[in-house]
Design a protein around this motif. Structure first.
Motif, mmCIF file in Angstrom:
data_model
loop_
_atom_site.group_PDB
_atom_site.id
_atom_site.type_symbol
_atom_site.label_atom_id
_atom_site.label_comp_id
_atom_site.label_asym_id
_atom_site.label_seq_id
_atom_site.Cartn_x
_atom_site.Cartn_y
_atom_site.Cartn_z
ATOM 1 N N TYR A 578 0.903 -1.229 -0.061
ATOM 2 C CA TYR A 578 -0.006 0.033 0.030
ATOM 3 C C TYR A 578 0.808 1.191 0.175
ATOM 4 O O TYR A 578 1.660 1.582 1.012
ATOM 5 N N LEU A 580 1.454 5.481 -0.790
ATOM 6 C CA LEU A 580 0.631 6.958 -0.706
ATOM 7 C C LEU A 580 1.597 7.971 -0.845
ATOM 8 O O LEU A 580 2.859 7.641 -0.648
ATOM 9 N N ARG A 646 -0.942 4.958 -6.277
ATOM 10 C CA ARG A 646 -1.208 5.942 -4.814
ATOM 11 C C ARG A 646 -1.805 7.253 -5.028
ATOM 12 O O ARG A 646 -1.743 7.816 -4.228
ATOM 13 N N PRO A 649 -5.783 6.793 -3.020
ATOM 14 C CA PRO A 649 -5.629 6.974 -1.317
ATOM 15 C C PRO A 649 -4.674 8.161 -0.650
ATOM 16 O O PRO A 649 -4.924 8.591 0.143
ATOM 17 N N SER A 650 -4.052 9.060 -1.822
ATOM 18 C CA SER A 650 -3.377 10.382 -1.363
ATOM 19 C C SER A 650 -4.414 11.477 -1.700
ATOM 20 O O SER A 650 -4.566 12.378 -0.893
ATOM 21 N N ARG A 687 -3.426 15.791 3.405
ATOM 22 C CA ARG A 687 -3.839 14.500 3.412
ATOM 23 C C ARG A 687 -3.449 14.223 5.020
ATOM 24 O O ARG A 687 -2.202 14.022 5.520
ATOM 25 N N ASP A 690 -2.324 8.326 8.606
ATOM 26 C CA ASP A 690 -3.336 7.189 8.845
ATOM 27 C C ASP A 690 -3.163 6.925 10.418
ATOM 28 O O ASP A 690 -2.242 7.284 11.035
ATOM 29 N N VAL A 812 -7.378 2.051 -0.498
ATOM 30 C CA VAL A 812 -6.201 2.129 -1.075
ATOM 31 C C VAL A 812 -6.070 1.806 -2.719
ATOM 32 O O VAL A 812 -7.073 1.597 -3.295
#
Length: 854
Positions: A578, A580, A646, A649-650, A687, A690, A812
Motif C-alpha cells: 500500500y 501513498l 498511490r 488513497p493520497s 492528507r 493514517d 487504497v
C-alpha cells in the motif's frame, strides 16, 4: 480537392500526396482522429467515407475527393457516443474516437437489419476487431455498443432526468474535443525529431551539421549504449522537414564491442556496459525506486540484492527435502519475455520559453515531478517552470520522469526561441519507450510433513538492458507466511534499451513462477489449490476472496477432456504494498458560485479528475455541477504521481480535509446556500496521517509505504485447442481486496483493463531484438501484438471492501494488484486442461504443441 466533412464543404491542397489522417488532423484541425500506428493496425485514425469506416493513415487524401467524410466530431450526438460516455467505455480515451466511428457504422448496419435489439459479444468483437485499446477498456466498449444498438441511448435525457456520466471528461473524449499533447499546434510551432544511435555500443567522437542548429543529447561520457539511444535533436516547421534536417547531421561513431547476450552477462563476461562507478550511478532504473537496495557489480552482473528471511535455513531445508521427501519439493526455471508499455499516445512534449519561464505541455504521469526535474536540469528556478497535462493517453509506468522527448523539446525550444513539439513515432515508442524486463527465475519450494510451506528459494535474473533495479524475488518476502526463504535479485546488464516500471514492477513476473509452483505443490499433495493457498496465506482479506473463489460454479465444473478442445480452470493469488504520497494537498476556491478543486495531479485514464470532483462534492453535500476539478498543472498545490497505485488513497483524504476546512470557513453546514456570496474564499486541505502511521518514516520519490497489503485472487477459465496450440480465455473472476472503492464504475473498468493486460503478458506480448545488432525487431503493432477486443473473456470483478479502516477514506490503490495474478492463473488453467506446465511466457502455440508432444 473538394469534399464534404461533417456536413460542410471543404477544399484542401493535396498536391504533396498526404495521407488522409494528415489532412484531417493538421489541415482541418479535427484532432479527434488520432495517429498511432501509421500501419492500419490499431484503428485510432478511423474515419467514415460515404458511411464506410476507413483507416485514414493508409488512405491517400486524394481518395476523399467528392466524398462524404465523417469524423468523430461529426458524431457527437450519435447514440454510440452517448453510450460510450454513459457506460464508461474508455479510460485514457486516446483510442476512443476510432472506436466510436467504427461502432457508429456497425450501429447503422445492425439497426437496419435487426432493429433495436442487442447484438452478442462475438458480433460486436468481430465488427471492432481492427481496433486496439492499450488500457483494455473492452468490457465497457462491449456494453456500450450493445446498449446503443438496443436503443438505450436513442434519446439524450435532459434536465434532471440526465444521469451524470461515470467519468467527468467522458463527453470530451467521445466527441474528439479532448486535447492531448499530440493535438496541440500553437502559432509558430516547430516539430522536433530525435537522431538515434544505429549502434549498440559506440563512442561519439563528433557531431557536425554545418550551419544547421541542433542540440546534443549524449550522456556526459559521450558513449551510446543501445540501438536507438538519443544522440541529438533538430527541429523544422513540419515533421518531413525535420527528418530531412536530421539526415544532414553527421555523427562520427567509434563503434565498440557490445554485450548483447544475457547469458554472458549472467556470468559477468563480455564487453562492459558501464566502465566505472560514475557510469553505474547513471544507470536508469527499471523499478519504482532504482538501486534502492545496494548490490555489488561483477562485470555486467549486478547483484545479488537480497530481501531474504533466514536464508541459510531455507537452503538447508530444501536440500534435506530433496533427499528425504522429493515429492514435497517443487523446482523449476521459469522465464518471461519483456512486455512493452506502448501507450497509444506516445511520449510527447511541447515546450516554449516566455519571459524567462519554461512552459511544458507533456504526456506524463507526474506534472509536478517533471517540472522539478526540468528546473534542475535546465538551471531554472522551480517557480519559473510550469508543466501541464490536460489529458494523458496512457502511461502504465513509462512516463514518470524527464524522458528524452521532454529534454529534446525544451532544448530545441530554447535554441530556436519558438515552441517545439517532440512526438515519438510508434517505432521509437516500441524501441525506447520502456518495457517490463524479461526474467529467468530459478525457484525451489519445499513443504513439510504437515503440508505447510517449509522453505522457498528464488534467484531472479532481470534482463532490463542498460537499466537496473529488478525486484522480482524480493516481492516473495511478503507472501505465504514466515517460512525461511532465500530471495536474490540480479541484474544482467546488456547493451539494449532500458526497461522501466510497468504496472506492479516485478509483481506479475513473480506470480508467474511462484503461483505455478504453489499450484504444482497442491497437485503433489493431493489438495485443492484454493484450499492450500488459504492455509498457507495469513492475510484475512484474501481469506474472504478464497472463500468466494471456491464457491464459484466454474471452479467445481467439468474440466479437462481428451479431444481437440480441452477446458481448464486455474487460480492464482497476489499481494501488493500500500503506497501513498503523504504530503498531498487539495486547494478549494469559490469562483462564481462554483467550488474549484485544484491539485498538481494528472489523469492518464484512471479517473483522478472524477475522483477529486466527486470527493469534494460528496463531502460538501453539493450537486456535482457545482464542483469543478482543475488538475494537470504543476503550479497547483502538491499532488501525487499517477504511479505505484498511490493516487486515489493520497487524493481523496486531502480532498475531504479541504472540504471540511471550506465548510468551516463558510461558517456552517449549508454550503450550497453560502457559495454565491463566498466568491474568492480559498482553503487548502492536506492528507491526514493514517491512524496506525506508516511503515516508512520518510518518503522516497513521493512514495511512503502504508500499513497493510492489498490482495487479489483470480480464477481463469480457458479453452485449449490441442491441434493448433491456441489458448482462448473464456472467463476471469477477479477478486480484489483494496478497501473502500470510491468510484465503482471507474474501478471496475481499471481492473478489467488490468486483466486484459495480464492476458497479453501471458499469451501474446514478446519484445524481440536482433541478437547480433541489438536492434529491436518488434517495432510496430503488427509484430508486437497486444490483446484486441476479440481476445477479451467475460470478466467479473468482485471488491472486498474491508481491512483498511485505519486509512483516511478507507481505500487504497488497486491499479497494480488487479493485474498481478492474471498470467499465472491462465498458466494454471492451461495445466489443468492439458497436464502440461508452461514454464516460458508467453505461452505461444509452438511452445504448447511442443509441450504436449513430450
Amino acid at each position: 480537392m473538394e469534399f464534404e466533412v461533417n456536413g460542410a464543404r471543404r477544399t484542401v491542397d493535396v498536391d504533396d500526396d498526404p495521407a488522409a489522417v494528415e489532412v484531417v488532423r493538421d489541415r482541418l484541425g479535427l484532432t479527434g482522429t488520432k495517429l498511432v500506428c501509421a500501419g492500419g493496425v490499431c484503428g485510432a485514425c478511423t474515419i467514415q467515407v460515404d458511411g464506410e469506416p476507413r483507416v485514414s493513415c493508409l488512405t491517400p487524401a486524394a481518395r476523399l475527393a467528392g466524398r462524404r467524410v465523417t469524423t468523430v466530431e461529426g458524431l457527437a450526438d450519435h447514440p454510440v457516443a452517448r453510450a460510450f460516455a454513459g457506460e464508461d467505455a474508455l479510460q485514457c480515451g486516446y483510442c476512443t474516437p476510432g472506436f466510436v466511428v467504427e461502432a457508429a457504422a456497425f450501429f447503422e448496419r445492425w439497426r437496419a437489419e435487426h432493429g433495436p435489439t442487442r447484438p452478442g459479444r462475438e458480433q460486436i468483437a468481430a465488427a471492432l476487431a481492427g481496433h486496439l485499446c492499450r488500457c483494455g477498456a473492452y468490457e465497457g466498449i462491449l456494453r456500450a455498443v450493445a446498449a446503443a444498438c438496443a436503443g438505450d441511448y436513442d434519446t439524450a435525457p435532459t434536465g434532471r432526468q440526465a444521469p451524470a456520466v461515470p467519468r467527468t471528461e467522458a463527453p470530451e473524449k467521445t466527441d474528439g474535443s479532448a486535447r492531448y499533447t499530440t493535438d496541440l499546434h500553437p502559432e509558430g510551432l516547430l516539430e522536433g525529431v530525435i537522431i538515434r544511435s544505429p549502434h549498440a555500443h559506440a563512442h561519439v567522437r563528433s557531431l557536425e551539421a554545418g550551419d544547421l542548429p541542433f542540440v546534443p543529447l549524449l550522456p556526459p561520457d559521450g558513449v551510446v549504449r543501445y540501438v536507438g539511444q538519443p544522440v541529438a535533436a533538430v527541429a523544422a516547421p513540419d515533421r518531413a522537414a525535420a527528418r530531412a534536417a536530421a539526415a544532414r547531421v553527421t555523427v562520427d561513431y567509434e563503434v565498440l564491442p557490445a554485450a548483447l547476450d544475457a547469458g554472458g552477462a549472467r556470468t559477468g563476461e563480455g564487453p562492459l556496459v558501464y566502465e566505472d562507478k560514475a557510469a553505474r550511478k547513471r544507470a536508469p532504473g527499471s523499478g519504482e525506486t532504482p538501486q534502492l537496495v545496494p548490490a555489488r557489480w561483477r562485470g555486467n552482473l549486478r547483484g545479488p540484492s537480497a530481501m531474504s528471511k533466514r536464508p541459510a535455513a531455507a537452503v538447508r531445508r530444501i536440500r534435506e527435502a530433496r533427499t528425504k521427501n522429493p515429492d514435497r519439493v517443487v523446482e523449476g526455471v521459469f522465464t518471461t519475455a519483456s512486455q512493452t508499455h506502448t501507450p497509444l499516445e506516445p511520449h510527447a512534449c511541447l515546450a516554449h520559453w516566455a519571459d524567462g519561464t519554461l512552459h511544458i505541455q507533456v504526456s506524463t504521469q507526474s506534472v509536478k515531478r517533471v517540472a522539478e526535474l526540468a528546473a534542475e536540469r535546465f538551471g531554472v528556478p522551480p517557480e519559473r517552470v510550469v508543466a501541464r497535462a490536460a489529458h494523458v493517453g496512457g502511461g502504465f509506468g513509462c512516463k514518470m520522469g524527464l524522458t528524452s522527448d521532454v529534454v529534446a523539446a525544451v532544448e530545441l525550444a530554447r535554441l530556436h526561441g519558438a515552441p517545439v513539439r517532440v512526438v515519438l513515432d510508434r517505432d521509437e515508442e516500441l524501441t525506447d519507450g520502456g518495457y517490463r524486463p524479461g526474467t529467468r527465475i530459478r525457484l525451489a519450494m519445499a513443504a513439510d510433513a504437515a503440508g505447510d510451506l517449509s522453505a522457498l528459494a528464488i534467484d531472479a535474473d532481470n534482463d532490463g538492458g542498460v537499466s537496473v533495479g529488478g525486484s522480482v524475488a524480493a516481492l516473495a518476502r511478503f507472501m505465504y507466511g514466515k517460512a525461511p526463504r532465500r530471495l536474490r535479485d540480479f541484474d544482467t546488464v546488456t547493451h539494449r534499451p532500458p526497461g522501466a516500471p510497468f504496472r506492479g514492477p516485478g509483481g506479475p513476473t513473480l506470480c508467474w513462477a511462484l503461483e505455478q509452483a504453489v499450484d504444482e505443490m497442491a497437485h503433489r499433495l493431493g489438495q485443492d489449490p484454493i484450499a492450500l493457498r488459504r492455509r498457507w496465506d495469513g492475510n484475512p482479506k484474501r481469506h474472504a476472496l478464497y472463500e468466494r473463489a471456491a464457491a464459484l460454479p466454474v471452479w467445481s465444473g467439468r474440466r479437462g477432456g481428451t479431444g481437440r478442445f480441452r477446458r481448464g480452470v486455474g487460480v492464482a493469488a497476489a499481494n501488493w504494498l500500500y503506497f501513498l504520497d503523504p504530503v498531498t494537498e487539495v486547494e478549494l476556491t469559490v469562483e462564481d458560485g462554483v467550488v474549484v478543486a485544484r491539485c498538481a495531479v494528472q489523469d492518464m485514464g484512471t479517473g483522478s479528475r472524477t475522483v477529486l470532483r466527486r470527493a469534494v462534492a460528496d463531502a460538501l453535500g453539493l450537486p456535482e455541477a457545482r464542483v469543478r476539478a482543475d488538475i494537470g498543472r504543476s503550479d497547483a498545490v502538491h499532488g501525487p504521481v499517477s504511479g505505484g497505485s498511490r493516487t486515489t488513497p493520497s487524493l481523496v483524504p486531502a480532498a475531504v480535509d479541504a472540504a471540511d476546512r471550506l465548510r468551516d470557513a463558510l461558517g456552517g453546514s449549508d454550503v450550497a446556500a453560502r457559495l454565491d456570496a463566498a466568491h474568492g474564499v480559498r482553503v487548502t486541505g492536506r492528507r491526514p496521517r493514517d491512524r496506525r502511521g506508516f511503515v516508512t518514516p520518510f518518503t522516497l520519490g513521493g512514495i511512503a509505504v502504508g500499513r497493510g497489503f492489498t490482495g487479489s485472487v483470480q480464477v481463469a477459465e480457458v479453452e485449449v485447442d490441442t491441434r493448433l496450440g491456441r489458448i482462448r480465455p473464456l472467463s476471469v473472476w477477479s477478486g480484489i481486496a483494496a478497501g473502500r472503492i470510491h468510484e465503482d464504475r471507474l474501478a471496475r473498468g481499471q481492473c478489467e483493463g488490468a486483466v486484459v493486460q495480464g492476458i497479453g503478458y501471458a499469451l501474446f506480448e514478446e519484445r524481440r531484438a536482433d541478437p547480433v545488432t541489438g536492434r529491436v525487431l518488434t517495432e510496430n503493432l503488427e509484430d508486437y501484438r497486444i490483446p484486441g477486443i476479440g481476445d477479451t473473456p467475460e470478466i467479473t470483478v468482485h471488491f472486498h471492501q474491508e481491512g483498511f479502516e485505519h486509512v483516511p477514506g478507507g481505500g487504497v490503490g488497486l491499479g497494480e494488484i488487479a493485474t498481478l495474478p492474471t498470467a499465472a492463473s491462465l498458466a494454471n488453467a492451461v495445466h489443468d486442461a492439458t497436464g502440461w506446465r508452461p514454464y516460458d511466457m508467453p505461452i505461444r502455440p509452438d511452445r504448447l504443441l511442443e509441450g504436449l508432444r513430450t
